[in-house]
Design an enzyme around this catalytic site. Structure first.
Site, PDB file in Angstrom:
ATOM      1  N   GLU A  98       0.828  -1.203   0.000  1.00 12.18           N
ATOM      2  CA  GLU A  98       0.000   0.000   0.000  1.00 12.18           C
ATOM      3  C   GLU A  98       0.863   1.254   0.000  1.00 12.18           C
ATOM      4  OE1 GLU A  98      -3.509  -0.355   2.484  1.00 12.18           O
ATOM      5  OE2 GLU A  98      -3.138   1.663   3.222  1.00 12.18           O
ATOM      6  N   ASP A 100       0.126   5.306   0.705  1.00 15.92           N
ATOM      7  CA  ASP A 100      -0.964   6.118   1.265  1.00 15.92           C
ATOM      8  C   ASP A 100      -0.728   7.615   1.287  1.00 15.92           C
ATOM      9  OD1 ASP A 100      -2.537   4.004   2.180  1.00 15.92           O
ATOM     10  OD2 ASP A 100      -1.468   3.876   4.073  1.00 15.92           O
ATOM     11  N   GLU A 102      -3.141  10.463   3.153  1.00 11.27           N
ATOM     12  CA  GLU A 102      -4.368  10.658   3.925  1.00 11.27           C
ATOM     13  C   GLU A 102      -4.392  12.079   4.440  1.00 11.27           C
ATOM     14  OE1 GLU A 102      -3.503   7.337   6.260  1.00 11.27           O
ATOM     15  OE2 GLU A 102      -4.331   6.072   4.694  1.00 11.27           O
TER      16      GLU A 102
END
Ligand SMILES: *[C@@H]1O[C@H](CO)[C@@H](O)[C@H](O)[C@H]1NC(C)=O
Ligand SMILES: *[C@@H]1O[C@H](CO)[C@@H](O)[C@H](O)[C@H]1NC(C)=O
Length: 284
Positions: A98, A100, A102
């Site tokens: 993953e 990311d 955010e």
């Protein structure tokens, strides 16, 4: 410690099953939110919204194994405290990879926090957080990832903010075998998102809306049926400079500038968290 809690919560939220694969337009399928995600302008604009009942999210139709992925996002304006807008690449399963971005909302006038992390073979714990040098709610800004066999670079409006190099030779896992989808979601995390949960979501401001435009994936598209990518054809791969791109000295100087002026958390300097010594990649 807040950052660790953050990651756990995000992991939990991400496992929400796709309620119903609903509308599909352009590059994405809307995966949840019961009508709260909207495709507008003939697919050129996507919006996610959040109210007290639910957030919403979408996922790319294609899976990629390496790519240069750009998305323009305009974040929830005004009092966005308690809200989290995610934008990430992810494979599936317990040993997932993953990458990311955010965005943790804040009270009007207080800065958003951009939280970044990388998971390789199911292991994350590589959080870095930043403030931005502009107001991300006033207009669209481009958030990009270059992911190739040598490195992962995060960019904001073309400025590199973080690099995670392939250090497999030193025993550090690197995402390079599992194709990933591109995801985004907008949801409520008032328990921890803003000032560690001190500031709650003000539901009188709902619905909260984030907008997306100009998605571009120059990428190796995964074919599940042949288990190869569009880059397996070498004439194709040859023309893709991002596939071999690394940070030049100018890029390294820019990362340094961002890290000196805008970084607010770096796992690589959190000695309380790593009393036995920092992870290998922290010194490379
Ligand atoms: C919100 O604003 C406060 C005050 O400036 C700041 O300490 C915090 O890092 C900001 N971001 C979040 C997500 O709480
Ligand atoms: C690949 O790139 C090399 C060097 O840039 C070039 O000489 C060669 O013609 C290219 N091959 C193809 C198939 O495009």
């Amino acid at each position: 410690m807040a950052a660790i809690a953050t990651s756990c919560m995000i992991m939990m939220m991400k496992s929400i099953p796709a309620a119903a694969a609903a509308a599909a337009a352009g590059d994405f399928d809307i995966t949840w939110g019961d009508g709260r995600a909207k495709v507008l302008n003939g697919g050129r604009l996507l919006t996610l919204s959040l109210d007290k009942t639910s957030g919403s999210g979408f996922r790319s139709k294609k899976q990629y194994l390496f790519g240069k992925i750009d998305m323009q996002i305009k974040l929830v304006a005004g009092n966005s405290a308690g809200t989290v807008t995610t934008y990430y690449l992810s494979s599936l399963g317990s040993t997932h990879d993953e990458i990311d971005f955010e965005f943790l909302g804040n009270l009007s006038g207080d800065p958003y926090t951009l939280h970044t992390n990388i998971f390789a073979e199911g292991k994350g714990n590589k959080e870095q957080q930043f403030y931005l040098w502009f107001d991300p709610t006033k207009g669209f800004h481009t958030y990009s990832v270059i992911w190739n066999p040598h490195t992962i670079i995060f960019y904001v409006d073309g400025t590199p903010i973080r690099e995670f190099k392939n250090l497999e030779a030193k025993g550090v896992a690197f995402p390079k075998q599992q194709p990933m989808w591109v995801y985004s979601s907008l949801w409520d995390a008032e328990d921890w998102a803003t000032r560690g949960g001190l500031v709650k979501t003000d539901w009188s401001q709902a619905p909260f809306v984030a907008s997306y435009a100009n998605y571009e994936a120059q990428a190796c598209v995964w074919s599940p049926s042949t288990t190869t990518t569009s880059c397996s054809d070498s004439s194709n791969a040859n023309s893709s400079s991002w596939l071999s791109q690394s940070l030049d000295t100018d890029g390294q100087a820019k990362i340094k500038w961002v890290q000196q002026n805008y970084m607010i958390y770096n796992y690589c300097t959190d000695s309380k968290r790593f009393p036995q010594g920092f992870p290998v990649e922290c010194s490379s």
